[in-house]
Motif scaffolding. Sequence first.
Motif, PDB file in Angstrom:
ATOM      1  N   LYS A   1      -2.882  58.538 -71.691  1.00 55.69           N
ATOM      2  CA  LYS A   1      -4.019  59.231 -72.653  1.00 55.69           C
ATOM      3  C   LYS A   1      -4.334  58.207 -73.966  1.00 55.69           C
ATOM      4  N   LEU A   2      -3.874  57.165 -73.512  1.00 58.39           N
ATOM      5  CA  LEU A   2      -4.023  56.158 -74.518  1.00 58.39           C
ATOM      6  C   LEU A   2      -5.420  55.451 -74.663  1.00 58.39           C
ATOM      7  N   GLU A   3      -6.068  55.284 -73.451  1.00 59.48           N
ATOM      8  CA  GLU A   3      -7.357  54.888 -73.412  1.00 59.48           C
ATOM      9  C   GLU A   3      -8.425  55.863 -73.934  1.00 59.48           C
ATOM     10  N   GLU A   4      -8.123  56.860 -73.537  1.00 60.59           N
ATOM     11  CA  GLU A   4      -9.024  58.136 -74.030  1.00 60.59           C
ATOM     12  C   GLU A   4      -8.892  58.324 -75.340  1.00 60.59           C
ATOM     13  N   ALA A   5      -7.961  57.992 -76.099  1.00 64.39           N
ATOM     14  CA  ALA A   5      -7.699  57.807 -77.645  1.00 64.39           C
ATOM     15  C   ALA A   5      -8.352  56.759 -78.302  1.00 64.39           C
ATOM     16  N   TYR A   6      -8.364  55.683 -77.561  1.00 66.22           N
ATOM     17  CA  TYR A   6      -8.876  54.619 -78.052  1.00 66.22           C
ATOM     18  C   TYR A   6     -10.586  54.703 -77.956  1.00 66.22           C
ATOM     19  N   SER A   7     -10.935  55.129 -76.665  1.00 68.81           N
ATOM     20  CA  SER A   7     -12.307  55.143 -76.603  1.00 68.81           C
ATOM     21  C   SER A   7     -12.970  56.356 -77.655  1.00 68.81           C
ATOM     22  N   HIS A   8     -12.402  57.266 -77.506  1.00 67.04           N
ATOM     23  CA  HIS A   8     -12.789  58.414 -78.823  1.00 67.04           C
ATOM     24  C   HIS A   8     -12.881  57.612 -80.060  1.00 67.04           C
ATOM     25  N   PHE A   9     -11.956  57.094 -80.513  1.00 67.75           N
ATOM     26  CA  PHE A   9     -11.777  56.447 -82.017  1.00 67.75           C
ATOM     27  C   PHE A   9     -12.948  55.423 -81.878  1.00 67.75           C
ATOM     28  N   ALA A  10     -13.105  54.603 -81.199  1.00 72.11           N
ATOM     29  CA  ALA A  10     -14.122  53.691 -81.143  1.00 72.11           C
ATOM     30  C   ALA A  10     -15.506  54.325 -81.101  1.00 72.11           C
ATOM     31  N   THR A  11     -15.716  55.057 -80.408  1.00 69.43           N
ATOM     32  CA  THR A  11     -17.143  55.578 -80.156  1.00 69.43           C
ATOM     33  C   THR A  11     -17.586  56.509 -81.424  1.00 69.43           C
ATOM     34  N   ASN A  12     -16.602  57.241 -81.969  1.00 69.50           N
ATOM     35  CA  ASN A  12     -16.885  57.770 -83.008  1.00 69.50           C
ATOM     36  C   ASN A  12     -17.145  57.055 -84.400  1.00 69.50           C
ATOM     37  N   PHE A  13     -16.384  55.881 -84.286  1.00 68.63           N
ATOM     38  CA  PHE A  13     -16.456  54.781 -85.702  1.00 68.63           C
ATOM     39  C   PHE A  13     -17.971  54.288 -85.461  1.00 68.63           C
ATOM     40  N   ILE A  14     -18.636  54.122 -84.280  1.00 71.35           N
ATOM     41  CA  ILE A  14     -19.945  53.408 -84.095  1.00 71.35           C
ATOM     42  C   ILE A  14     -20.946  54.766 -84.436  1.00 71.35           C
ATOM     43  N   SER A  15     -20.695  56.044 -84.122  1.00 73.97           N
ATOM     44  CA  SER A  15     -21.630  56.932 -84.264  1.00 73.97           C
ATOM     45  C   SER A  15     -21.565  57.030 -85.610  1.00 73.97           C
ATOM     46  N   THR A  16     -20.483  57.373 -86.676  1.00 76.29           N
ATOM     47  CA  THR A  16     -20.440  57.452 -87.927  1.00 76.29           C
ATOM     48  C   THR A  16     -21.185  56.455 -88.587  1.00 76.29           C
ATOM     49  N   SER A  17     -20.752  55.044 -88.436  1.00 73.50           N
ATOM     50  CA  SER A  17     -21.358  54.454 -89.053  1.00 73.50           C
ATOM     51  C   SER A  17     -22.948  54.370 -89.083  1.00 73.50           C
ATOM     52  N   VAL A  18     -23.275  54.718 -87.830  1.00 72.44           N
ATOM     53  CA  VAL A  18     -25.051  54.603 -87.775  1.00 72.44           C
ATOM     54  C   VAL A  18     -25.576  55.868 -88.635  1.00 72.44           C
ATOM     55  N   LYS A  19     -24.732  56.887 -88.527  1.00 73.92           N
ATOM     56  CA  LYS A  19     -25.294  58.074 -89.176  1.00 73.92           C
ATOM     57  C   LYS A  19     -25.323  57.674 -90.773  1.00 73.92           C
ATOM     58  N   LYS A  20     -24.363  56.989 -91.275  1.00 70.00           N
ATOM     59  CA  LYS A  20     -24.223  56.533 -92.679  1.00 70.00           C
ATOM     60  C   LYS A  20     -25.203  55.384 -92.861  1.00 70.00           C
ATOM     61  N   LYS A  21     -26.057  54.627 -91.900  1.00 75.58           N
ATOM     62  CA  LYS A  21     -26.925  53.613 -91.969  1.00 75.58           C
ATOM     63  C   LYS A  21     -26.303  52.407 -92.470  1.00 75.58           C
ATOM     64  N   GLN A  22     -24.934  52.234 -92.011  1.00 74.10           N
ATOM     65  CA  GLN A  22     -23.931  51.303 -92.642  1.00 74.10           C
ATOM     66  C   GLN A  22     -23.752  50.113 -91.226  1.00 74.10           C
ATOM     67  N   PRO A  23     -23.970  48.846 -91.492  1.00 76.19           N
ATOM     68  CA  PRO A  23     -23.658  48.006 -90.528  1.00 76.19           C
ATOM     69  C   PRO A  23     -22.385  48.022 -90.055  1.00 76.19           C
ATOM     70  N   PHE A  24     -21.791  47.559 -88.853  1.00 81.39           N
ATOM     71  CA  PHE A  24     -20.339  47.800 -88.478  1.00 81.39           C
ATOM     72  C   PHE A  24     -19.909  46.603 -87.681  1.00 81.39           C
ATOM     73  N   PHE A  25     -18.599  46.336 -87.900  1.00 76.38           N
ATOM     74  CA  PHE A  25     -17.706  45.528 -87.004  1.00 76.38           C
ATOM     75  C   PHE A  25     -16.590  46.206 -86.231  1.00 76.38           C
ATOM     76  N   LEU A  26     -16.774  46.201 -84.964  1.00 75.46           N
ATOM     77  CA  LEU A  26     -15.575  46.800 -84.239  1.00 75.46           C
ATOM     78  C   LEU A  26     -14.772  45.834 -83.458  1.00 75.46           C
ATOM     79  N   TYR A  27     -13.508  45.791 -83.694  1.00 68.94           N
ATOM     80  CA  TYR A  27     -12.616  44.546 -83.064  1.00 68.94           C
ATOM     81  C   TYR A  27     -11.819  45.705 -82.010  1.00 68.94           C
TER      82      TYR A  27
END
Length: 502
Positions: free
Chosen positions: A202-228
């Motif tokens: 289940k690890l990759e499912e957790a990573y994918s959810h975390f990463a995509t949610n980070f992108i979506s949240t950053s866009v909603k906040k109109k905040q540029p982002f760096f995902l490593y």
Amino acid sequence: MSRSGMDHISLFCLNICLFCASSASPPNFVFLFADDLGFGDLGCYGHPSTLTPNLDRLAAGGLRFTDFYCTSPVCSPSRASLLTGRYQTRSGIYPGVLYPGSIGGLPLNETTIAEVLKPLGYATAAVGKWHLGLGANGTFLPTKQGFDQYLGIPYSHDQGPCQNLTCFPPDVKCFGTCDVDTVMVPLMYNEVIKQQPVNFLKLEEAYSHFATNFISTSVKKKQPFFLYYPSHHTHYPQYAGSGAAGRSLRGPFGDALLEFDNTIGNLLTTLENTGVINNTLVFFTSDNGPELMRMSRGGNAGCLKCGKGTTYEGGMREPAIAYWPGTIRPGVTHEMASTLDILPTFASLAGAKLPQVMLDGVDMTDILVRQGKSKRETMMFYPEDPSEKYGLFALRLGKYKAHFYTQGSTHSGLTPDHDCTVFAALKPHDPPLIFDLEADPSENYPLPLDDLQALLVNIKKVKEQFEASMVFGESQISKGSDPNLEPCCDPQCAPKPTCCLC
């Protein structure tokens, strides 16, 4: 003025307007870092049975590098130089790698990419393999190094017992035993253990959810982002959930790589759905070459010599892809570049200030945006255990590579090439072995030195100048380990490592 001249002026003005419009919105950055992935492991680099449709999409629509290097043939030092733009010898991440109970870690006075971008309002997140130290009370975790959020395993996922863990469904146990004298591998959110031992299925499912949610949240906040996103997947032991297990033609290594690729696909879909795909630079590469001692489970260096643990090309020359629709034209570049160059490039594109320290990276914006020439003329090769006594093991200058020392490695054992194995002892070369990497990327045929005296003089000069500038930082790994620093979700447990289950 002719009509064609007017058209050129109009096009020029349009480009200026587009640039000004885009500059009002800083670019986003997604950095994808594979683990122990070799130069020959991707289909777009020639592997016949790898299944990676999303990485192939990045390669087809982006810029593919043929001469891209990491700075170390093992994990921790390679990651340190990526995030700081400085050779690992400066920051002290040597010799070898950090462990769960390591006292040291990436020094907090080192400036990471995340710390460079944060003053400009960037949201920053890391997901996956950190491997730059844990320390007392989480001293060296990503959240102490400029990242707002972190989800992942703080070191390598083989640095804990794995013989009774499941790596593939329905209940295929992990291959091998991994490290048996430490705690079970934990999954951490920020600085808190959420699961121990980690559930690989289940690890990759957790990573994918975390990463995509980070992108979506950053866009909603109109905040540029760096995902490593430093992935674990192609490091031993490989693992994959039901979405990838058994679906490649390449066995466990191929399935693990496919699962990593699936998450890359999810990230691309999220970038598209949130409308920021054309304002996001996606960069992919690997931390070091393949671990050939694992045979078919250990990756492939393609035509390059040896792999992980060595300073031959197979240990440090990596696949690399830069993707930015509308900004980076599809193609292939033969210009030399390195993970060292990521920090100054991201800083340049974002308009950020560089840290006031000696940087070894250069800005490669010209390569990315204009497919121009590289500012990098040299690449230095340190072994996994660098020292001031021996200095550089090798140096690349233009198309030529000079080996001052050669040595095999346990990581590259079980290969027919006897130069790669642990039995290939340290051997000095004076004068150095010199190879033409354009004519002989496999480093099979040392050049006769009779006609290369001017080149030898230049190589010696470059080496002396570089080593005069190198100040070795205090070795963080030589500080040793303390079993009490090993992360465990049950603080009352004794003795370790049998205590951890949450």
